[in-house]
Enzyme design. Structure first.
Site, PDB file in Angstrom:
ATOM      1  N   LYS A 134       4.534  -9.455 -17.540  1.00  0.00           N
ATOM      2  CA  LYS A 134       4.271  -9.090 -16.140  1.00  0.00           C
ATOM      3  C   LYS A 134       5.044 -10.036 -15.249  1.00  0.00           C
ATOM      4  O   LYS A 134       5.290 -11.196 -15.613  1.00  0.00           O
ATOM      5  CB  LYS A 134       2.780  -9.216 -15.823  1.00  0.00           C
ATOM      6  CG  LYS A 134       2.345  -8.383 -14.645  1.00  0.00           C
ATOM      7  CD  LYS A 134       2.155  -6.936 -15.048  1.00  0.00           C
ATOM      8  CE  LYS A 134       1.765  -6.059 -13.897  1.00  0.00           C
ATOM      9  NZ  LYS A 134       1.507  -4.682 -14.352  1.00  0.00           N
TER      10      LYS A 134
HETATM   11  P1  NAD Z   1       0.555   1.099  -4.429  1.00  0.00           P
HETATM   12  O1  NAD Z   1       1.028  -0.124  -3.764  1.00  0.00           O
HETATM   13  O2  NAD Z   1       1.414   2.322  -4.473  1.00  0.00           O
HETATM   14  O3  NAD Z   1      -0.853   1.572  -3.791  1.00  0.00           O
HETATM   15  C1  NAD Z   1      -1.942   0.719  -3.603  1.00  0.00           C
HETATM   16  C2  NAD Z   1      -2.956   1.436  -2.715  1.00  0.00           C
HETATM   17  O4  NAD Z   1      -4.115   0.643  -2.597  1.00  0.00           O
HETATM   18  C3  NAD Z   1      -2.463   1.705  -1.283  1.00  0.00           C
HETATM   19  O5  NAD Z   1      -2.959   2.948  -0.834  1.00  0.00           O
HETATM   20  C4  NAD Z   1      -3.112   0.571  -0.487  1.00  0.00           C
HETATM   21  O6  NAD Z   1      -3.270   0.874   0.911  1.00  0.00           O
HETATM   22  C5  NAD Z   1      -4.431   0.492  -1.215  1.00  0.00           C
HETATM   23  N1  NAD Z   1      -5.139  -0.771  -1.022  1.00  0.00           N
HETATM   24  C6  NAD Z   1      -4.649  -2.022  -0.973  1.00  0.00           C
HETATM   25  N2  NAD Z   1      -5.658  -2.904  -0.770  1.00  0.00           N
HETATM   26  C7  NAD Z   1      -6.789  -2.162  -0.701  1.00  0.00           C
HETATM   27  C8  NAD Z   1      -8.156  -2.466  -0.517  1.00  0.00           C
HETATM   28  N3  NAD Z   1      -8.561  -3.741  -0.362  1.00  0.00           N
HETATM   29  N4  NAD Z   1      -9.058  -1.461  -0.514  1.00  0.00           N
HETATM   30  C9  NAD Z   1      -8.666  -0.179  -0.666  1.00  0.00           C
HETATM   31  N5  NAD Z   1      -7.376   0.178  -0.858  1.00  0.00           N
HETATM   32  C10 NAD Z   1      -6.470  -0.809  -0.875  1.00  0.00           C
HETATM   33  O7  NAD Z   1       0.146   0.646  -5.897  1.00  0.00           O
HETATM   34  P2  NAD Z   1       0.002   1.550  -7.196  1.00  0.00           P
HETATM   35  O8  NAD Z   1       1.297   1.573  -7.895  1.00  0.00           O
HETATM   36  O9  NAD Z   1      -0.677   2.819  -6.838  1.00  0.00           O
HETATM   37  O10 NAD Z   1      -0.962   0.638  -8.091  1.00  0.00           O
HETATM   38  C11 NAD Z   1      -2.373   0.606  -7.863  1.00  0.00           C
HETATM   39  C12 NAD Z   1      -3.012  -0.143  -9.015  1.00  0.00           C
HETATM   40  O11 NAD Z   1      -2.678   0.520 -10.240  1.00  0.00           O
HETATM   41  C13 NAD Z   1      -2.581  -1.590  -9.224  1.00  0.00           C
HETATM   42  O12 NAD Z   1      -3.676  -2.318  -9.719  1.00  0.00           O
HETATM   43  C14 NAD Z   1      -1.513  -1.508 -10.306  1.00  0.00           C
HETATM   44  O13 NAD Z   1      -1.384  -2.698 -11.046  1.00  0.00           O
HETATM   45  C15 NAD Z   1      -2.116  -0.416 -11.161  1.00  0.00           C
HETATM   46  N6  NAD Z   1      -1.148   0.256 -12.000  1.00  0.00           N
HETATM   47  C16 NAD Z   1      -0.068   0.895 -11.446  1.00  0.00           C
HETATM   48  C17 NAD Z   1       0.834   1.531 -12.281  1.00  0.00           C
HETATM   49  C18 NAD Z   1       1.994   2.311 -11.725  1.00  0.00           C
HETATM   50  O14 NAD Z   1       2.729   2.932 -12.521  1.00  0.00           O
HETATM   51  N7  NAD Z   1       2.197   2.343 -10.438  1.00  0.00           N
HETATM   52  C19 NAD Z   1       0.661   1.501 -13.678  1.00  0.00           C
HETATM   53  C20 NAD Z   1      -0.467   0.855 -14.204  1.00  0.00           C
HETATM   54  C21 NAD Z   1      -1.353   0.230 -13.345  1.00  0.00           C
END
Ligand code: NAD
Length: 459
Positions: A116
């Site tokens: 990571k």
């Molecule tokens: P992103 O940045 O596209 O979206 C994050 C979302 O969460 C946004 O809508 C943001 O406004 C919201 N957010 C931020 N702080 C917040 C809070 N305190 N309360 C409510 N909403 C809040 O990120 P993503 O790619 O969608 O990733 C989200 C999660 O999924 C992360 O934990 C990431 O590690 C995990 N993840 C993502 C992927 C991927 O392929 N994108 C894969 C595995 C895990």
């Protein structure tokens, strides 16, 4: 390794040590020693790389920004994991997320290890020029440890295909003549990205939920009705019933999971609430998810946060406080924002009986135990959100073969892989009284332990 992950890995190892059918070649004192060795390997990362990126800002100042790459374990293949751009990034968080990647890949039989990365910035406050400079510097500082057969980053919170394209281009300039396409995944399609990668995590998150509550239950109903497993009882109580869903986070993962729920023809779902970093939106009749997706794409990723913006989006909803989404009276809560969202302080207010971890580690250890003891089904991160890394693996393969799959082929391959994992895990889960997280961890630890033993690493 953070406490919850570390504790469950340790418990898994203790259970396996006492199980004579697991690695029967290991006996007596040698067995004890091998398991001590395993605990040490899995609880610590192979390498923690930290650097300070020296970046010229648009205002003329030069700043030094902390940046990390943690390589947890590569027993199963090259290190693999996203790079996060967020102001709260720190060494402990990156290390824990790297460990989760090792376990996730082992669980789903993806031939990668766990890694990571992270940079301590708020990307929303930086210009495109500054972000470009950070991406290039990240690759320059870590180029010796990255590469298609060493360590392959991907997007995470705050990064996307644009950043991966920039990073791959920098890697290509630093290492001319190497097969650079496989050095980063999550790239844009024109730069060798895979169709379906952007949607993969959200689609996989929804698929795990649908498979558990519908596909698996439908074929196993008789057997499940005769067990006294508390989680089988919870699952069966929702079978064939209309379900209300709330989703925390409306970014890459949350918005795609919301669309999947909205368009699902297998279940009678209603997405009654979604939230983001600013607000919770609620409508008991169900939200117009396609209209909200349309709105966020033209509003820097943010949901409508007041009446005026709601009017602009054409969506009917009440605007509530950001964290209200967590305690709504819904059947299913999908967590797709950040870590540690359900914790000791709010766990008693959670009403959903099914929680799906789209984000990594969104439920703390205390809350996990409290909710699991009540019979709440928690589909854990390493099971639910692996779609991204699975399709990253397909992207890496396509880059090697320079042959590309159609979107339909990608999603079929993704669902096949996730179905195979679910079919291995679910009979155990509904057959014994342990939460799903424990079942997934023990399966991943078994795979890693066996590989490490066969590689002669346990002494
Ligand atoms: P992103 O940045 O596209 O979206 C994050 C979302 O969460 C946004 O809508 C943001 O406004 C919201 N957010 C931020 N702080 C917040 C809070 N305190 N309360 C409510 N909403 C809040 O990120 P993503 O790619 O969608 O990733 C989200 C999660 O999924 C992360 O934990 C990431 O590690 C995990 N993840 C993502 C992927 C991927 O392929 N994108 C894969 C595995 C895990």
């Amino acid at each position: 390794m953070a406490s919850q992950t570390g504790t469950i890995v340790q418990e898994s190892l203790e259970a396996l040590l006492e199980d004579p059918s697991f690695l029967p070649e290991l006996q007596g004192q040698g067995r004890k020693q091998a398991f001590t060795s395993l605990a040490a390997i899995l609880s610590t990362p192979n390498h923690i790389h930290k650097s300070f990126l020296r970046i010229p800002m648009d205002n003329g100042r030069v700043v030094r920004i902390p940046a990390y790459r943690v390589q947890h374990n590569n027993a199963l293949g090259p290190f693999k994991g996203g790079i996060r751009f967020h102001e709260s990034v720190n060494e402990e968080e990156v290390t824990n997320l790297a460990a989760l990647m090792t376990l996730k890949n082992a669980l789903h039989d993806v031939p990668f290890g766990g890694g990571k990365g992270g940079v301590v910035i708020n990307p929303r406050e930086l210009s495109i020029k500054e972000l470009h400079s950070i991406c290039k510097k990240y690759v320059q500082y870590f180029s010796d440890i990255l590469g298609p057969d060493k360590d392959i980053p991907a997007p995470d919170v705050g990064t996307g295909d644009r950043e991966m394209d920039w990073m791959m281009a920098e890697y290509k300039s630093i290492r001319p003549g190497t097969p650079y396409r496989g050095s980063f995944t999550g790239k844009s399609i024109v730069n060798g990205g895979s169709l379906g990668r952007r949607e993969a995590t959200g689609k996989g998150v929804y698929f795990t939920f649908r498979y558990l509550i519908h596909d698996f239950l439908t074929t196993q109903e008789k057997w499940l009705a005769n067990t006294d497993n508390p989680f089988a009882k919870t699952a069966l109580s929702y079978h064939y019933k209309p379900l209300n869903i709330a989703i925390q986070g409306f970014g890459n993962v949350g918005s795609v999971a919301a669309l999947e729920a909205y368009n699902c023809t297998h279940l009678q779902n209603k997405v009654v609430s979604v939230s983001d970093r600013n607000v919770t939106l609620y409508n008991s009749e169900g939200l117009d998810i396609p209209a909200l997706v349309q709105f966020v794409t033209t509003n820097r990723g943010d949901l409508p946060k007041n009446e005026e913006e709601l009017k602009q989006s054409g969506v009917k909803a009440d605007v509530r406080d950001r964290d209200d989404v967590l305690s709504l009276d819904v059947d299913v809560l999908i967590l797709a924002a950040l870590e540690d969202q359900i914790h000791k302080g709010n766990m008693e207010s959670i009403k959903a009986n099914i929680i799906v971890e789209g984000a990594n580690a969104p439920v703390t250890g205390d809350a996990d135990k409290y909710l699991s003891d009540k019979g709440v089904i928690i589909i854990p991160d390493i099971l639910a959100n692996a779609g991204g890394v699975i399709v990253s693996y397909f992207e890496w393969l396509q880059g090697r073969e320079t042959q590309f799959y159609t979107e339909e082929e990608v999603f079929n391959l993704l669902f096949d892989k996730m179905r195979t994992t679910m079919d291995t895990i679910l009979p155990q889960y509904f057959g014994d009284p342990f939460p799903l997280r424990q079942n997934c961890f023990i399966h991943a630890v078994m795979k890693l332990s066996t590989v490490l033993f066969r590689q002669g690493k346990l002494y």
